[in-house]
Design a protein around this motif. Structure first.
Motif, PDB file in Angstrom:
ATOM      1  N   THR A   1     -37.782 -38.105   4.497  1.00  0.00           N
ATOM      2  CA  THR A   1     -38.244 -38.430   5.526  1.00  0.00           C
ATOM      3  C   THR A   1     -37.302 -38.789   7.002  1.00  0.00           C
ATOM      4  O   THR A   1     -36.488 -40.261   6.015  1.00  0.00           O
ATOM      5  CB  THR A   1     -39.550 -39.530   5.698  1.00  0.00           C
ATOM      6  N   LEU A   2     -36.983 -38.600   7.866  1.00  0.00           N
ATOM      7  CA  LEU A   2     -35.667 -39.173   8.826  1.00  0.00           C
ATOM      8  C   LEU A   2     -36.146 -40.167   9.770  1.00  0.00           C
ATOM      9  O   LEU A   2     -37.208 -40.023   9.776  1.00  0.00           O
ATOM     10  CB  LEU A   2     -35.365 -37.813   9.542  1.00  0.00           C
ATOM     11  N   THR A   3     -35.733 -41.631   9.796  1.00  0.00           N
ATOM     12  CA  THR A   3     -35.927 -41.936  11.074  1.00  0.00           C
ATOM     13  C   THR A   3     -35.052 -41.595  12.363  1.00  0.00           C
ATOM     14  O   THR A   3     -33.719 -41.250  11.766  1.00  0.00           O
ATOM     15  CB  THR A   3     -35.267 -43.580  10.543  1.00  0.00           C
ATOM     16  N   THR A   4     -36.063 -42.125  12.523  1.00  0.00           N
ATOM     17  CA  THR A   4     -35.311 -41.779  14.416  1.00  0.00           C
ATOM     18  C   THR A   4     -35.614 -42.809  15.369  1.00  0.00           C
ATOM     19  O   THR A   4     -36.440 -43.643  15.043  1.00  0.00           O
ATOM     20  CB  THR A   4     -36.649 -40.426  15.173  1.00  0.00           C
ATOM     21  N   SER A   5     -34.558 -42.416  16.337  1.00  0.00           N
ATOM     22  CA  SER A   5     -34.325 -44.252  17.460  1.00  0.00           C
ATOM     23  C   SER A   5     -33.879 -42.993  18.867  1.00  0.00           C
ATOM     24  O   SER A   5     -33.306 -42.077  18.898  1.00  0.00           O
ATOM     25  CB  SER A   5     -33.145 -44.331  17.093  1.00  0.00           C
ATOM     26  N   SER A   6     -34.124 -43.893  19.786  1.00  0.00           N
ATOM     27  CA  SER A   6     -34.758 -43.313  21.044  1.00  0.00           C
ATOM     28  C   SER A   6     -33.150 -43.623  21.202  1.00  0.00           C
ATOM     29  O   SER A   6     -32.975 -44.493  21.352  1.00  0.00           O
ATOM     30  CB  SER A   6     -35.989 -43.585  21.415  1.00  0.00           C
TER      31      SER A   6
ATOM     32  N   PRO B   1     -20.311 -32.326   1.078  1.00  0.00           N
ATOM     33  CA  PRO B   1     -20.558 -33.422   0.780  1.00  0.00           C
ATOM     34  C   PRO B   1     -20.101 -34.278   0.808  1.00  0.00           C
ATOM     35  O   PRO B   1     -18.779 -34.793   1.181  1.00  0.00           O
ATOM     36  CB  PRO B   1     -20.324 -33.054  -1.366  1.00  0.00           C
ATOM     37  N   GLY B   2     -20.891 -35.731   1.111  1.00  0.00           N
ATOM     38  CA  GLY B   2     -20.589 -36.903   1.659  1.00  0.00           C
ATOM     39  C   GLY B   2     -20.076 -36.680   3.390  1.00  0.00           C
ATOM     40  O   GLY B   2     -19.641 -38.452   3.840  1.00  0.00           O
ATOM     41  N   ASP B   3     -20.557 -35.933   3.693  1.00  0.00           N
ATOM     42  CA  ASP B   3     -20.885 -35.777   5.101  1.00  0.00           C
ATOM     43  C   ASP B   3     -21.585 -37.067   6.029  1.00  0.00           C
ATOM     44  O   ASP B   3     -22.672 -36.665   5.405  1.00  0.00           O
ATOM     45  CB  ASP B   3     -20.000 -34.509   5.660  1.00  0.00           C
ATOM     46  N   THR B   4     -21.899 -36.738   7.096  1.00  0.00           N
ATOM     47  CA  THR B   4     -23.285 -37.208   7.767  1.00  0.00           C
ATOM     48  C   THR B   4     -23.206 -36.554   8.929  1.00  0.00           C
ATOM     49  O   THR B   4     -22.943 -35.887   9.733  1.00  0.00           O
ATOM     50  CB  THR B   4     -22.653 -38.799   8.503  1.00  0.00           C
ATOM     51  N   ALA B   5     -24.232 -35.733   8.729  1.00  0.00           N
ATOM     52  CA  ALA B   5     -25.382 -34.487   9.591  1.00  0.00           C
ATOM     53  C   ALA B   5     -26.018 -35.860  11.043  1.00  0.00           C
ATOM     54  O   ALA B   5     -26.599 -36.512  10.601  1.00  0.00           O
ATOM     55  CB  ALA B   5     -26.387 -33.790   9.066  1.00  0.00           C
ATOM     56  N   ALA B   6     -25.670 -35.499  12.031  1.00  0.00           N
ATOM     57  CA  ALA B   6     -26.415 -36.254  13.462  1.00  0.00           C
ATOM     58  C   ALA B   6     -26.937 -35.404  13.936  1.00  0.00           C
ATOM     59  O   ALA B   6     -26.416 -33.913  14.084  1.00  0.00           O
ATOM     60  CB  ALA B   6     -25.021 -36.286  14.228  1.00  0.00           C
ATOM     61  N   ILE B   7     -28.623 -36.031  14.076  1.00  0.00           N
ATOM     62  CA  ILE B   7     -29.348 -34.288  14.562  1.00  0.00           C
ATOM     63  C   ILE B   7     -30.301 -35.384  15.501  1.00  0.00           C
ATOM     64  O   ILE B   7     -30.859 -36.289  15.755  1.00  0.00           O
ATOM     65  CB  ILE B   7     -30.749 -34.814  13.474  1.00  0.00           C
ATOM     66  N   TYR B   8     -30.031 -34.342  16.473  1.00  0.00           N
ATOM     67  CA  TYR B   8     -30.983 -34.657  17.941  1.00  0.00           C
ATOM     68  C   TYR B   8     -31.854 -34.107  18.204  1.00  0.00           C
ATOM     69  O   TYR B   8     -32.244 -32.578  18.107  1.00  0.00           O
ATOM     70  CB  TYR B   8     -29.455 -33.964  18.811  1.00  0.00           C
TER      71      TYR B   8
ATOM     72  N   SER C   1     -31.625 -38.834  14.689  1.00  0.00           N
ATOM     73  CA  SER C   1     -31.393 -38.866  13.598  1.00  0.00           C
ATOM     74  C   SER C   1     -30.096 -38.904  12.454  1.00  0.00           C
ATOM     75  O   SER C   1     -29.263 -37.973  12.931  1.00  0.00           O
ATOM     76  CB  SER C   1     -33.009 -38.397  12.695  1.00  0.00           C
ATOM     77  N   THR C   2     -29.777 -40.120  11.536  1.00  0.00           N
ATOM     78  CA  THR C   2     -28.506 -39.469  10.821  1.00  0.00           C
ATOM     79  C   THR C   2     -28.830 -38.491   8.740  1.00  0.00           C
ATOM     80  O   THR C   2     -30.024 -39.724   9.147  1.00  0.00           O
ATOM     81  CB  THR C   2     -27.728 -40.513  11.400  1.00  0.00           C
ATOM     82  N   TYR C   3     -28.299 -38.364   8.442  1.00  0.00           N
ATOM     83  CA  TYR C   3     -28.701 -37.947   7.345  1.00  0.00           C
ATOM     84  C   TYR C   3     -27.241 -37.308   6.417  1.00  0.00           C
ATOM     85  O   TYR C   3     -26.171 -37.075   7.258  1.00  0.00           O
ATOM     86  CB  TYR C   3     -29.188 -36.799   6.657  1.00  0.00           C
TER      87      TYR C   3
ATOM     88  N   ASP D   1     -31.983 -30.141  16.762  1.00  0.00           N
ATOM     89  CA  ASP D   1     -30.406 -29.875  17.065  1.00  0.00           C
ATOM     90  C   ASP D   1     -29.365 -30.665  16.292  1.00  0.00           C
ATOM     91  O   ASP D   1     -30.071 -31.525  15.756  1.00  0.00           O
ATOM     92  CB  ASP D   1     -29.397 -29.581  18.117  1.00  0.00           C
ATOM     93  N   VAL D   2     -28.430 -29.227  15.456  1.00  0.00           N
ATOM     94  CA  VAL D   2     -27.858 -30.038  14.027  1.00  0.00           C
ATOM     95  C   VAL D   2     -26.357 -28.990  14.094  1.00  0.00           C
ATOM     96  O   VAL D   2     -26.827 -27.752  14.218  1.00  0.00           O
ATOM     97  CB  VAL D   2     -28.963 -30.098  13.014  1.00  0.00           C
ATOM     98  N   GLY D   3     -25.757 -29.849  13.245  1.00  0.00           N
ATOM     99  CA  GLY D   3     -24.286 -28.797  13.284  1.00  0.00           C
ATOM    100  C   GLY D   3     -24.655 -27.866  12.037  1.00  0.00           C
ATOM    101  O   GLY D   3     -25.965 -27.623  11.487  1.00  0.00           O
ATOM    102  N   THR D   4     -23.709 -26.411  12.490  1.00  0.00           N
ATOM    103  CA  THR D   4     -23.930 -25.668  11.496  1.00  0.00           C
ATOM    104  C   THR D   4     -23.817 -26.086   9.913  1.00  0.00           C
ATOM    105  O   THR D   4     -24.242 -25.592   8.534  1.00  0.00           O
ATOM    106  CB  THR D   4     -24.036 -24.334  11.960  1.00  0.00           C
ATOM    107  N   LEU D   5     -22.553 -26.532   9.949  1.00  0.00           N
ATOM    108  CA  LEU D   5     -21.726 -26.585   8.627  1.00  0.00           C
ATOM    109  C   LEU D   5     -21.396 -28.417   8.256  1.00  0.00           C
ATOM    110  O   LEU D   5     -20.761 -28.744   9.067  1.00  0.00           O
ATOM    111  CB  LEU D   5     -20.579 -25.332   8.068  1.00  0.00           C
ATOM    112  N   TYR D   6     -21.526 -28.325   7.051  1.00  0.00           N
ATOM    113  CA  TYR D   6     -21.495 -30.004   6.540  1.00  0.00           C
ATOM    114  C   TYR D   6     -20.663 -29.631   4.944  1.00  0.00           C
ATOM    115  O   TYR D   6     -20.843 -28.404   4.457  1.00  0.00           O
ATOM    116  CB  TYR D   6     -22.331 -31.062   6.310  1.00  0.00           C
TER     117      TYR D   6
END
Length: 398
Positions: free
Chosen positions: A310-315, A273-280, A323-325, A266-271
């Motif tokens: 490639t995204l880095t994940t953490s529990s 430029p410069g925003d950080t997306a949080a991915i769960y 993960s964040t991007y 799951d991730v947000g729908t709209l970002y």
């Protein structure tokens, strides 16, 4: 050796039997260390080639001078284990003068006589074979030979040199059994069945009495492989069936449910430029939450220009991973795709897909229009200045 059959109650032990011979010529050859009775004459001519290693024996502490020899009886016994669902065996025996075969307290058969000389002579001249299968059991078994000397001495009482006694026997024992590997698994699991101790050369293999195929049995051993058919979770029966001899050997196989790995991202729908997306990402196995020691999780992000990251994940606990991007200020603008792939040992992999949009900010999106408007306003101001200079806007009061 005992004073009675151990299967019928606690007897008095007498020690180990001893090797015996009538004389140095009978039986031929007389084994080294045997007690020689010193009997004048021949006998004990039974052919022992079918039971190699067997020798004539009798009770310990007896020799040719021991009296009386008549009607002495002793019990030769051995306890053994048979591991399998069906046991088989036979014994071949010869005696001077009488012997009775017992299995687990049951009389299997007898040879010779203590009163009829002709019957007694016949018993020591050949082997008689008895089938033990009806009396054998899976687990502990007790085989006992009751042997007795007859009244055939030169005088009464007579010594063993004049009225010798002995018994010889041998045979084979085996248990019909099958083993399966593995013993549990889901539908479609490949199972190896290994069996032994079943007489027939061809065996029918079944799963819950459903025919699987024919197993070839060589020297009473076989291997057979099958895939577990469609079946409900729980215990099921694998059988090797010897139709000719009416033997069915069974092993249990437990069908388990198919393990299902599920991955949700799951991730947000709209970002912008410069925003950080949080991915769960949430991962479960048969509904149970997974941790990082059990699950291998791989996340990749595809950008609108076709490049991959490639995204880095953490529990973060309870089966949840984060993960964040950070979206570059230079874009690119468009749809970003995230693919999550999960792997757990011995379970089919699972994957999930989600997307989000990156759009320019309002200011950057309106930049061309704002620039045009600014230019237009600048022109208006310039024209006004020119008109003013020309005096077009001056009133008569100027």
């Amino acid at each position: 050796m005992f004073t009675a059959d151990p299967a019928l109650g606690p007897p008095t032990p007498l020690g180990f039997a001893q090797l015996v011979c009538l004389n140095n010529s009978y039986p031929s050859p007389c084994p080294p260390g045997a007690t020689v009775y010193g009997f004048v004459g021949g006998g004990w001519r039974a052919d022992l080639s079918s039971i190699p290693g067997a020798h004539w024996i009798w009770a310990p502490n007896i020799n040719g001078t021991t009296t009386p020899a008549e009607l002495n009886q002793f019990f030769f016994s051995k306890t053994f284990q048979l591991n399998g669902s069906r046991a088989f065996g036979s014994i071949s025996i010869s005696a001077d003068d009488f012997a009775e075969v017992h299995v687990n307290g049951h009389v299997v058969g007898a040879i010779g006589s203590v009163s009829d000389f002709s019957t007694a002579m016949s018993a020591q001249s050949s082997l008689t074979t008895f089938d033990l299968a009806p009396f054998l059991a899976s687990g502990t078994n007790i085989l006992t030979i009751r042997a007795e000397n007859g009244r055939f001495g030169l005088c009464c009482p007579s010594s063993y040199s004049g009225n010798p006694a002995g018994v010889v026997f041998g045979g084979s024992l085996r248990a019909a059994s099958i083993q399966i590997s593995p013993g549990r698994g889901p539908v479609g699991t490949k199972v190896l069945v290994q069996g032994s101790g079943i007489p027939s050369r061809q065996l029918e293999m079944t799963f819950d009495d459903m025919f699987l195929g024919i197993a070839s049995n060589t020297n009473e051993t076989f291997n057979f492989t099958f895939d577990v058919p469609d079946a409900q979770p729980g215990p099921h029966l694998v059988k090797a069936v010897d139709v000719l001899n009416g033997i069915s050997v069974v092993a249990n196989f437990t069908v388990t449910g198919i393990d299902t790995l599920a991955v949700n991202v799951d991730v947000g729908t709209l970002y912008f430029p410069g925003d950080t997306a949080a991915i769960y990402t949430l991962a479960t196995l048969n509904g149970a939450l997974l941790n990082s020691t059990t699950l291998q999780l791989h996340l990749s992000l595809m950008r609108p220009d076709g490049s991959n990251v490639t995204l880095t994940t953490s529990s973060i606990g309870a089966g949840m991973f984060m993960s964040t991007y950070t979206i570059p200020t230079a874009g690119p603008i468009g749809t970003y795709a995230i693919v999550a792939k999960g792997h757990v040992a011995n379970v089919q992999d699972a994957s999930a897909l989600t997307t989000f949009e990156v759009k320019p900010t309002w200011l950057s999106a309106q930049a061309p229009a704002l620039t045009t408007t600014a230019v237009a306003l600048t022109g208006v101001v310039g024209v006004a200045a020119v008109v003013w200079r020309k005096g077009i806007f001056r009133t008569k009061y100027d």
